[in-house]
Structure formats: C-alpha cells, structure tokens
Design a protein around this motif. Structure first.
Motif, PDB file in Angstrom:
ATOM      1  N   TYR A 119       0.770  -1.150  -0.016  1.00 28.85           N
ATOM      2  CA  TYR A 119      -0.073  -0.146   0.118  1.00 28.85           C
ATOM      3  C   TYR A 119       0.881   1.292  -0.003  1.00 28.85           C
ATOM      4  O   TYR A 119       0.548   2.253  -0.608  1.00 28.85           O
ATOM      5  N   LYS A 120       1.774   1.341   0.821  1.00 29.81           N
ATOM      6  CA  LYS A 120       2.857   2.464   0.957  1.00 29.81           C
ATOM      7  C   LYS A 120       3.368   2.648  -0.586  1.00 29.81           C
ATOM      8  O   LYS A 120       3.777   3.702  -0.964  1.00 29.81           O
ATOM      9  N   LYS A 121       3.839   1.528  -1.139  1.00 30.28           N
ATOM     10  CA  LYS A 121       4.332   1.655  -2.596  1.00 30.28           C
ATOM     11  C   LYS A 121       3.261   2.188  -3.656  1.00 30.28           C
ATOM     12  O   LYS A 121       3.581   2.778  -4.368  1.00 30.28           O
ATOM     13  N   MET A 151      -0.320   2.853  -3.120  1.00 28.51           N
ATOM     14  CA  MET A 151      -1.535   3.511  -2.547  1.00 28.51           C
ATOM     15  C   MET A 151      -2.739   2.971  -3.087  1.00 28.51           C
ATOM     16  O   MET A 151      -4.037   3.676  -3.225  1.00 28.51           O
ATOM     17  N   ASN A 161      -0.818  10.312   6.168  1.00 31.90           N
ATOM     18  CA  ASN A 161      -1.132   8.963   6.171  1.00 31.90           C
ATOM     19  C   ASN A 161       0.303   8.338   5.796  1.00 31.90           C
ATOM     20  O   ASN A 161       0.271   7.172   6.424  1.00 31.90           O
ATOM     21  N   SER A 162       1.298   8.957   5.135  1.00 32.32           N
ATOM     22  CA  SER A 162       2.380   8.361   4.998  1.00 32.32           C
ATOM     23  C   SER A 162       3.152   8.253   6.415  1.00 32.32           C
ATOM     24  O   SER A 162       3.780   7.130   6.658  1.00 32.32           O
ATOM     25  N   ILE A 197       1.301   5.232   8.102  1.00 32.19           N
ATOM     26  CA  ILE A 197       1.382   3.885   7.696  1.00 32.19           C
ATOM     27  C   ILE A 197       2.840   3.124   7.956  1.00 32.19           C
ATOM     28  O   ILE A 197       3.023   2.154   8.418  1.00 32.19           O
ATOM     29  N   GLN A 198       3.777   4.277   7.976  1.00 24.83           N
ATOM     30  CA  GLN A 198       5.283   3.761   8.688  1.00 24.83           C
ATOM     31  C   GLN A 198       5.261   3.422   9.988  1.00 24.83           C
ATOM     32  O   GLN A 198       5.939   2.654  10.446  1.00 24.83           O
TER      33      GLN A 198
END
Length: 694
Positions: free
Chosen positions: A419-421, A423, A518-519, A522-523
């Motif tokens: 998802y981080k990569k 979205m 959000n980033s 997520i991290q």
C-alpha cells in the motif's frame, strides 16, 4: 568387609527417601556405600541412583561414567530390571546433552524391558519421558499417542502421587499442543501441587517454569513473575546448579520481554556464571540464545551476533538440535540487517536442513516465516504472501499459537508495504482484514500481550481512516489490558501511540497535508509490526554511528507554529533537512500540543520525514517571556527531538535512562533563553555515552 544385607537396605532406603527432598545428603550416603564391599547387584543399584543424582546437578560426564560401569555389570549378571533403569537414565543424560535421537532410543529400550517384565509404574515413568522427548523433537502425533496411553492407564490403576503429577503434566502438554491454554494452566497447577506434596524440588522448579511461560503468554504477568521468583528461591537452596541456572536464565529473559533491561542483565550475568563449566551443551545453547535476545534489545548487534555464533558452533560440534533452528534463523535475521545476503541464505538453508532432519512441522513454519521476511525486505511481496499464507494455514492446523499470530502480523505488514508503494486501497483493506484476524485470534486464545500489540496496530490504521470513536475504543482496550496486566513497555507504547493518533486526526492546531499524515502513520504501523515480529534485524553498531544521531529543539509559538530553535549535528537550513524538519515538526506539535493542556514526557519511536529516519521526542514546558498568549502565560512548549536511522532504533530502548537525562539537564534551567548550542551538544553526547555500547 562385606556389608550386611540389613545395613545396606537401611542406608539405601534412606538415600532413596532423601533423593527428591535432599539430593546432596542422598549422594553422600550412596558415595559411602560404594566404598564398602558390595555385591554386584548392590553396586549396580548404588551406581544407578548416584547417576540419577548427578544428572540433577548437571554432572553429565560423571553420570555417564557411573552408568557405563553399572551397564557392564548388569549385562554380565543379567539384571534386566536394573538394565532398564540404566537405559532410562541414559535417556535423561542424552536429553540434557541435546541428543534427542539417542535419548529416544534409550527410552524405547528401557520401555521395552519394563513392559516385558510387567513393571507397570516403571513403564509408566519411561513412557512419560519418552513422550516428552518426542514432543520436544517435533514428533507431536507420536508423543500424543504415548501421553494418551498413560492417561488411560492412570484411570485404571493405582499409581503414586509422583506419577499422578506426571499425568497432570502430560495432560497439560496435550492441551498446550492443542492451543487450549486455560486447560493447560489448570493441569500444570495440579501437577505442581502434587510435586510440592512429595517435596520433589526439581520437579517443582520445572513446573514453575512451565506455568510462568503460559502465564506470560496469557498476560498474567505478576503470576509469571511470582512463579519465577519462587523457583529461584527453591533452586537457590538446592545443589542442582543446572536448574538454578535455568531459572536465572528464564527470569532474565522474562524481565527483558517486559522491558526491565537493567535488572535482566544482572540475572543473565549470574546465569552465564552458572553455565561456564556446564557439561550440558543444551543448557549452554539456551542461555547463549536468550542472552543474545537481551543484547539485541539493548541495540548491541555485535554482542548478540557473538553469542549466537558461539551457540551455533556448539550446535555443530555436538550435533545438538534443540534451539538449533531458532539460532540459525536469528543469525539469518542479523545477517539481513547487515545486508550480508550470502550469510542470510546460508543460515536459512541450515535452519531448513535441521527442521527437515527433525521432521518438525513447527520448525518448518519458522523457516517459512523467515523466508517471507527476506522476501519482504527484497520487495518480493507476492512470494512473501504465498509463504505466509502457507505458514498461517499449517500453524493454525497444528495449533501453534505464536507462529500463527506472527504469520498474520507479517501478512498485515506485506499489504501495508504494498500500500505504501502503490497507494492501492485494496492493499490497505487486506492489511486491515489481517490485523482484524490477528485480534480475533489472540482474543480467542487469550494471548493478551499479543492482543495488545495487534490492537495498537489496528488503532494506527483506524487513525489513517480518521475513525475517531473506533480509535478511542481500540486504544482504550489496549491501555486497559496493558495496565491491568502490569506490562510496563506495552502500557507506555499504547498510551503514547494513542496520544499521537487521536490528536493528529482531531484536525485541530497546525494544518498538515493529509498525504503526509497518512505516510507517517503507515510507517508507524509498519514499525510496530516489525518490532512485534522480529528482533534480530539491526545493522552492525560501531563508533561512527554517533555521527548519524541528531538533536533538534522545536519551540511552539501559538501564532507562528513550530520553529527550529536549535540543532546539534545538523544544519536546519540545509535543503536536505529543511522539508523534513518542517513536516515532522508540524506533525509532532500538532499531535502533542492539542487539547486543553500540552502533553509532556518522552514519546516515540516515531517516523521522521519520508525516509528511514526515526525520532524520540522529549516534550516539556519552560518559562519564556517572549510568549504572551493567554494559553501560554509566559511559557514555551518545547520538543527535544532525537533523530537517528531506523536501523539504530534498538540503541534507544532504555527509555527511562533517556528521559532521566533530559530531566536532569532541564533541572538546571529556568528560562528557554538558557538553552544554547552547548547545552544541546551536552544532552546529545550524554545520551550517546550512556546508551551506545561499543
């Protein structure tokens, strides 16, 4: 002069009565008997009982010498009953040497003789040991079969309290293998009560260790610690150094798991002294393995690697399989942190070889999970998913609770990384589904510490969705459970994470771009999962690492927002730092500075910027005549932000020490204007000096 039959019987029976309650006195009597002119049978009896007592005190080589002499006489004279006992004791020696296959063969020979002789209770005891050896060796179905035979036989025959206790212990092991932990506890407690009644101190100590493990898994932290403390008291009064050393190792490992590292180190050092001259490679391996876990928590990967390599060398030299897979996997993880991929795969293949040699499904699952960790690091997400789903399926089928939970958490991680990569919202939804499965599973199985961790992760993900009420509910449960169970590290983590998550999504204070928020979170969730599922993933620590540790001081102005007041070891005007400082300063002050009062204390670990940096924040209020707003009343809200690469995060585990340094340095100041570059340098250097162990 030949000893009379009556005198021998009197002294021998006295030694047998003392064997469980006072093994040292029993040993003295038997030693004295061996000095007399005994018959062959009398000598064999004394040698076997002495051998048993030497096993208790971990004098395995001497025990083997006595057994060899006794076996020679018994075979020559045809003493079948005594020969069975000798094989039984050989099984115990091989068990403590970690030679499980030899132990199983010896127990099988003893059982065969006892059954032919119709010795019900003796066969019962051997069957118990044999089943346990099969269980430890990963042969669960064979172990269950033997346990079931003993349980059925115990209902139809009169047996001693010793064997009754073993039956309850067997039932407990069966329930544990099925994941029914409450039934496990009930039966272990019954076994403990009976062992106490017959003053079998060695068995009492082992039962306390078994109970402590299950109590810890189910969140009964105080009960677990009480068991270990009682075990230490009992074993300290005994001559059985192996059991006392094992109790010290277990207590030290327990303390490390709940975050009491200073106290943990004291007990590990005592345990290492006990096992310095131990005959048992198995005991040495376990101590080295668990002590390496402590050093990884302390952030010293070099020390951890040294201990693991020493344990691995013992595994290879003595062909011991106990803990062998765990050691290989840990070495693979450390090598992954060092980015030494040839060693990563070397140790993974060794773990796979040993798991196949043992035909152990649980160890095969561990190998699958480690393979998936490597694939995640290499961004091979689909391959990792295949391995983790397989690991999840097998571990659920085999009732391996911890490995099943780890598989679910790592599946959550796999989808969060995707998802981080990308979205892609479907990846986020998959991640959320898996963390919900982990919560449902740990709640059903009453794995309270694991449940708290899963709740924290889900709370962060709900923060990304901005579901305020659900965030309050989930974190409320996590905090309540952690406080009730008295788990200090999880209490602090759940409280701090709740503060950040809730305040950030409230929408008050300083505006931060939602994509950046959000980033950040997520991290944050990814870091929590990594911490929960892997310990040995850090890079090699060295003196030069201090150059990658930075200290920044933010001051919050009610009108202007956060401003970089001072920095040590970085230039805040440098374009490489400027954007991340503005972004992270806004996020931190927005989260900690909301509500009716500012939050004070030590917070983190938190992501910093958009890369692999992490931060710890010490927030406090100090007098500042430049701040005249109604809320601030001549004070400033300041955030000391300690920044470092993600791979150095384990250095900063000792939160109490870090906070005490900030408190001590701030106690000498009365005004914000007194904080200067020299003070910043002093704080940073003091933290480095106290926490980094070269």
């Amino acid at each position: 002069m030949v000893i009379s039959k009556d005198e021998f019987s009197h002294l021998y029976e006295k030694a047998l009565k003392l064997k469980l309650s006072d093994p040292q006195s029993a040993k003295k009597i038997l030693d004295q008997l061996l000095l007399k002119n005994l018959t062959s049978l009398q000598k064999v009896k004394c040698l076997t009982k002495l051998s048993h007592l030497l096993i208790f005190s971990n004098e395995l080589n001497k025990s083997k010498e006595y057994l060899l002499e006794a076996k020679s006489i018994a075979e020559e004279e045809g003493y079948q009953f005594e020969l069975a006992e000798i094989f039984f004791l050989y099984g115990k020696v091989y068990r403590d040497l970690g030679l499980f296959d030899d132990a199983i063969r010896s127990d099988q020979m003893a059982l065969s003789i006892y059954e032919k002789l119709g010795k019900f209770e003796s066969a019962f005891g051997v069957r118990t040991d044999l089943a346990y050896m099969l269980y430890l060796n990963g042969k669960i179905s064979e172990a269950k079969h033997l346990f079931s035979i003993n349980i059925n036989k115990s209902q139809n025959n009169k047996i001693s309290n010793l064997e009754k206790a073993r039956v309850f212990n067997n039932i407990g092991i069966l329930y544990e293998s099925e994941g029914a932990l409450e039934h496990t506890i009930s039966n272990y407690e019954k076994a403990l009560e009976l062992f106490r009644e017959i003053s079998y101190h060695n068995a009492v100590g082992i039962s306390l260790l078994n109970l402590a493990d299950i109590y810890f898994l189910t969140g009964r932290i105080k009960k677990a610690e009480d068991c270990l403390k009682e075990g230490l008291t009992i074993t300290a009064n005994e001559s059985e150094s192996s059991l006392e050393g094992g109790m010290l190792t277990s207590y030290a490992y327990f303390l490390a798991n709940i975050g009491k590292l200073k106290k943990s180190q004291l007990f590990f050092e005592k345990a290492m002294q006990f096992f310095k001259d131990s005959d048992s490679p198995q005991i040495k391996i376990e101590t080295l393995y668990k002590y390496s876990f402590f050093w990884m928590l302390k952030g010293n990967a070099i020390k951890a690697h040294e201990l693991l390599k020493e344990a691995y060398d013992i595994v290879i030299e003595f062909k011991v399989t106990v803990f062998a897979v765990d050691i290989c996997i840990s070495l693979s993880e450390i090598s992954l942190g060092f980015k030494n991929f040839p060693l990563v795969f070397h140790y993974l293949k060794e773990a796979d070889r040993i798991a196949r040699l043992k035909k152990s499904e649980s160890e095969y699952i561990k190998v699958l999970i480690q393979k998936a960790r490597i694939e995640l690091r290499l961004q091979q997400y689909d391959l990792a998913e295949i391995d983790l789903i397989r690991a999840s399926y097998i571990s659920e089928e085999k009732h391996n609770l911890i490995l099943h939970n780890n598989a679910l958490l790592l599946l959550t991680l796999a989808y969060l990384l995707k998802y981080k990569k990308t979205m892609d919202q479907s990846d986020f939804n998959h991640a959320f589904d898996y963390i919900q499965k982990a919560i449902n599973f740990t709640r059903e199985k009453n794995l309270i510490p694991k449940l708290i961790t899963s709740l924290i992760i889900q709370g962060i993900l709900l923060g990304i969705k901005k579901q305020v009420e659900n965030v309050k509910k989930i974190f409320g449960e996590a905090i309540e459970l952690a406080e009730k169970c008295e788990i200090p590290n999880l209490t602090l983590t759940s409280q701090n994470t709740y503060t950040f998550t809730l305040n950030q999504i409230n929408g008050e204070g300083i505006s931060v771009d939602s994509k950046d928020t959000n980033s950040f979170f997520i991290q944050f969730a990814i870091d929590e999962i990594n911490s929960a599922t892997s310990t040995f993933n850090q890079k090699k620590l060295k003196k030069g690492d201090q150059n990658q540790i930075y200290l920044v001081l933010f001051k919050v102005d009610e009108i202007m927002g956060p401003d970089v007041m001072l920095a040590d070891n970085l230039d805040p005007n440098d374009s490489n730092w400027y954007k991340d400082l503005i972004l992270s300063g806004s996020l931190y002050t927005s989260a900690l500075g909301q509500g009716h009062k500012y939050h004070q204390g030590l917070f983190g670990l938190l992501p910093f910027g958009g890369g692999n940096l992490r931060a710890l924040i010490y927030a406090t209020i100090i007098n500042d005549r430049t701040q005249t707003s109604e809320r601030q009343h001549g004070t400033a809200y300041i955030l000391f932000t300690l920044i470092f690469p993600e791979e150095l995060k384990q250095i900063f585990t000792d939160r109490q020490k870090i906070e005490s340094i900030f408190i001590e340095e701030m106690s000498t100041l009365t005004e914000a204007s007194q904080i200067d570059k020299e003070k910043m340098k002093t704080i940073r250097n003091k933290i480095i000096k106290n926490l980094i162990e070269y």
